[in-house]
Design a protein around this motif. Structure first.
Motif, mmCIF file in Angstrom:
data_model
loop_
_atom_site.group_PDB
_atom_site.id
_atom_site.type_symbol
_atom_site.label_atom_id
_atom_site.label_comp_id
_atom_site.label_asym_id
_atom_site.label_seq_id
_atom_site.Cartn_x
_atom_site.Cartn_y
_atom_site.Cartn_z
ATOM 1 N N HIS A 88 17.807 90.873 87.183
ATOM 2 C CA HIS A 88 16.702 91.129 88.108
ATOM 3 C C HIS A 88 16.429 89.918 89.004
ATOM 4 O O HIS A 88 16.225 90.064 90.214
ATOM 5 C CB HIS A 88 15.435 91.499 87.333
ATOM 6 C CG HIS A 88 14.312 91.965 88.216
ATOM 7 N ND1 HIS A 88 14.371 93.153 88.911
ATOM 8 C CD2 HIS A 88 13.113 91.406 88.527
ATOM 9 C CE1 HIS A 88 13.253 93.305 89.613
ATOM 10 N NE2 HIS A 88 12.490 92.261 89.403
ATOM 11 N N TYR A 138 14.882 97.833 87.891
ATOM 12 C CA TYR A 138 14.794 98.065 86.449
ATOM 13 C C TYR A 138 15.515 99.338 86.011
ATOM 14 O O TYR A 138 16.061 99.388 84.902
ATOM 15 C CB TYR A 138 13.329 98.114 86.017
ATOM 16 C CG TYR A 138 12.600 96.799 86.189
ATOM 17 C CD1 TYR A 138 13.019 95.661 85.508
ATOM 18 C CD2 TYR A 138 11.498 96.702 87.030
ATOM 19 C CE1 TYR A 138 12.368 94.450 85.664
ATOM 20 C CE2 TYR A 138 10.835 95.491 87.194
ATOM 21 C CZ TYR A 138 11.265 94.377 86.518
ATOM 22 O OH TYR A 138 10.617 93.182 86.676
ATOM 23 N N ARG A 171 11.254 96.386 82.248
ATOM 24 C CA ARG A 171 10.161 95.660 82.905
ATOM 25 C C ARG A 171 9.416 94.801 81.873
ATOM 26 O O ARG A 171 9.054 93.647 82.145
ATOM 27 C CB ARG A 171 9.199 96.645 83.575
ATOM 28 C CG ARG A 171 8.133 95.969 84.439
ATOM 29 C CD ARG A 171 7.253 96.993 85.137
ATOM 30 N NE ARG A 171 7.987 97.722 86.180
ATOM 31 C CZ ARG A 171 8.391 98.984 86.077
ATOM 32 N NH1 ARG A 171 8.130 99.682 84.970
ATOM 33 N NH2 ARG A 171 9.047 99.556 87.060
ATOM 34 N N GLN A 172 9.211 95.356 80.685
ATOM 35 C CA GLN A 172 8.530 94.613 79.621
ATOM 36 C C GLN A 172 9.367 93.412 79.174
ATOM 37 O O GLN A 172 8.832 92.315 78.952
ATOM 38 C CB GLN A 172 8.261 95.539 78.436
ATOM 39 C CG GLN A 172 7.413 94.906 77.334
ATOM 40 C CD GLN A 172 7.107 95.882 76.225
ATOM 41 O OE1 GLN A 172 7.764 96.901 76.084
ATOM 42 N NE2 GLN A 172 6.094 95.576 75.423
ATOM 43 N N TYR A 182 11.470 91.782 81.001
ATOM 44 C CA TYR A 182 11.421 90.803 82.078
ATOM 45 C C TYR A 182 10.135 89.988 82.022
ATOM 46 O O TYR A 182 10.169 88.752 82.123
ATOM 47 C CB TYR A 182 11.536 91.506 83.436
ATOM 48 C CG TYR A 182 11.440 90.550 84.606
ATOM 49 C CD1 TYR A 182 12.536 89.788 84.987
ATOM 50 C CD2 TYR A 182 10.251 90.399 85.310
ATOM 51 C CE1 TYR A 182 12.462 88.903 86.048
ATOM 52 C CE2 TYR A 182 10.164 89.515 86.374
ATOM 53 C CZ TYR A 182 11.268 88.770 86.745
ATOM 54 O OH TYR A 182 11.180 87.882 87.788
ATOM 55 N N HIS A 183 8.999 90.667 81.840
ATOM 56 C CA HIS A 183 7.721 89.951 81.791
ATOM 57 C C HIS A 183 7.629 89.057 80.549
ATOM 58 O O HIS A 183 7.050 87.972 80.608
ATOM 59 C CB HIS A 183 6.562 90.947 81.829
ATOM 60 C CG HIS A 183 6.407 91.623 83.167
ATOM 61 N ND1 HIS A 183 6.325 90.910 84.348
ATOM 62 C CD2 HIS A 183 6.330 92.926 83.519
ATOM 63 C CE1 HIS A 183 6.204 91.742 85.361
ATOM 64 N NE2 HIS A 183 6.204 92.978 84.889
#
Length: 294
Positions: A119, A126, A141-142, A144-145
């Protein structure tokens, strides 16, 4: 083979950022090619997507086994350095190649690292990453965060242009060779750290050397022990300036830097001969293909 070769640089770029090892990245690309050759045509709707999925999953498996090996590694584990002479590209591309960035990625789980690299460095959405990892977009996404949170404490400060970094590294080399303590004090940040990777194969500091005074003494000690036939060259390694130390025509150390706000905050000394082999092949190939001087 010709069709595959058009994607080879992209596959290597992904694998190298995922693994921090150029030699392992080459192996992953070769294995991807073998999987491509034996795949049924019906499996390949999009060649690029197919190849990226294969190389990403191979790297994930490799990272899981490498994680155990790196926990048992003698001293600091650092990435393999690579020659990047075309580093005057986008800053984001240089950042994702830097020794500092690749070292930092070691703090992530394999899945977090895959999502973060794809990313951040390659700008993949995603949903596409999810297809590669067999996860949904929300899970990616989770991940990545979560990776962002882990790395937040190490967010880079302002990084100068490559030319400014080269000038600063040149000043550091001159100060180190002449033993100018005042100049070294100005060039090194108070929280500067030196990491050395000998891999248990050559003598190197097992623990990081932290703090301006200790690092200056460390540099002075290295200078006193310098070999009579020592030569130093400057190359663009992993998107930034690095010092290459040679003796008898053999490369034995690469020193990379993390530079921010006009000072050196990190020095990455790679001495493990296994990790210098790929770079030496790159240098030989470059020097062999350069035209002779008129």
């Amino acid at each position: 083979m010709e069709v595959f070769d058009t994607y080879r640089p992209l596959l290597f770029s992904i694998a190298y950022r995922m693994l921090g090892s150029a030699s392992d990245a080459e192996d992953m690309v070769q294995e991807t090619y073998l999987r491509y050759r034996t795949a049924q045509q019906a499996e390949i709707r999009s060649l690029k997507s197919f190849l990226m999925t294969v190389v990403t999953r191979l790297c994930l498996d490799e990272l899981k086994s490498a994680h155990v090996q790196r926990e048992q590694y003698l001293g600091s584990w650092l990435p393999e350095p690579v020659l990047t002479e075309d580093a005057e590209t986008l800053v984001e591309q240089r950042e994702s190649l830097s020794l500092a960035f690749l070292t930092l990625l070691e703090e992530l789980t394999p899945a977090e690292r895959a999502v973060f690299v794809l990313h951040t460095a390659f700008d993949y959405p995603y949903d596409e990453i999810g297809n590669m990892l067999e996860k949904n977009a929300a899970a990616c996404r989770q991940l990545y965060h979560r990776a962002q949170e882990r790395l937040a404490a190490h967010q880079r400060r302002f990084e100068p242009e490559l030319s400014a970094q080269q000038e600063l590294v040149g000043r550091f080399l001159r100060a180190a060779q002449s033993g100018e303590v005042q100049a070294l004090t100005e060039l090194l940040a108070h929280d500067v750290v030196v990491w050395a990777d000998g891999g248990g194969k050559v003598s190197a500091a097992r623990r990081p050397v932290s703090g301006q005074e200790k690092v200056i003494r460390f540099v002075q000690g290295l200078q006193r022990k310098a070999l009579a036939d020592l030569t130093v060259s400057v190359e663009t390694i992993n998107g930034g300036p690095a010092l290459l130390f040679w003796t008898g025509g053999t490369l034995f150390t690469v020193g990379g830097f993390r530079i921010a706000d006009g000072q050196i905050h990190g020095i990455y000394a790679i001495l493990n001969p296994d990790k210098l082999a790929y770079l030496q092949r790159q240098l030989r190939k470059r020097n062999h293909t350069r035209p002779a001087a008129p």
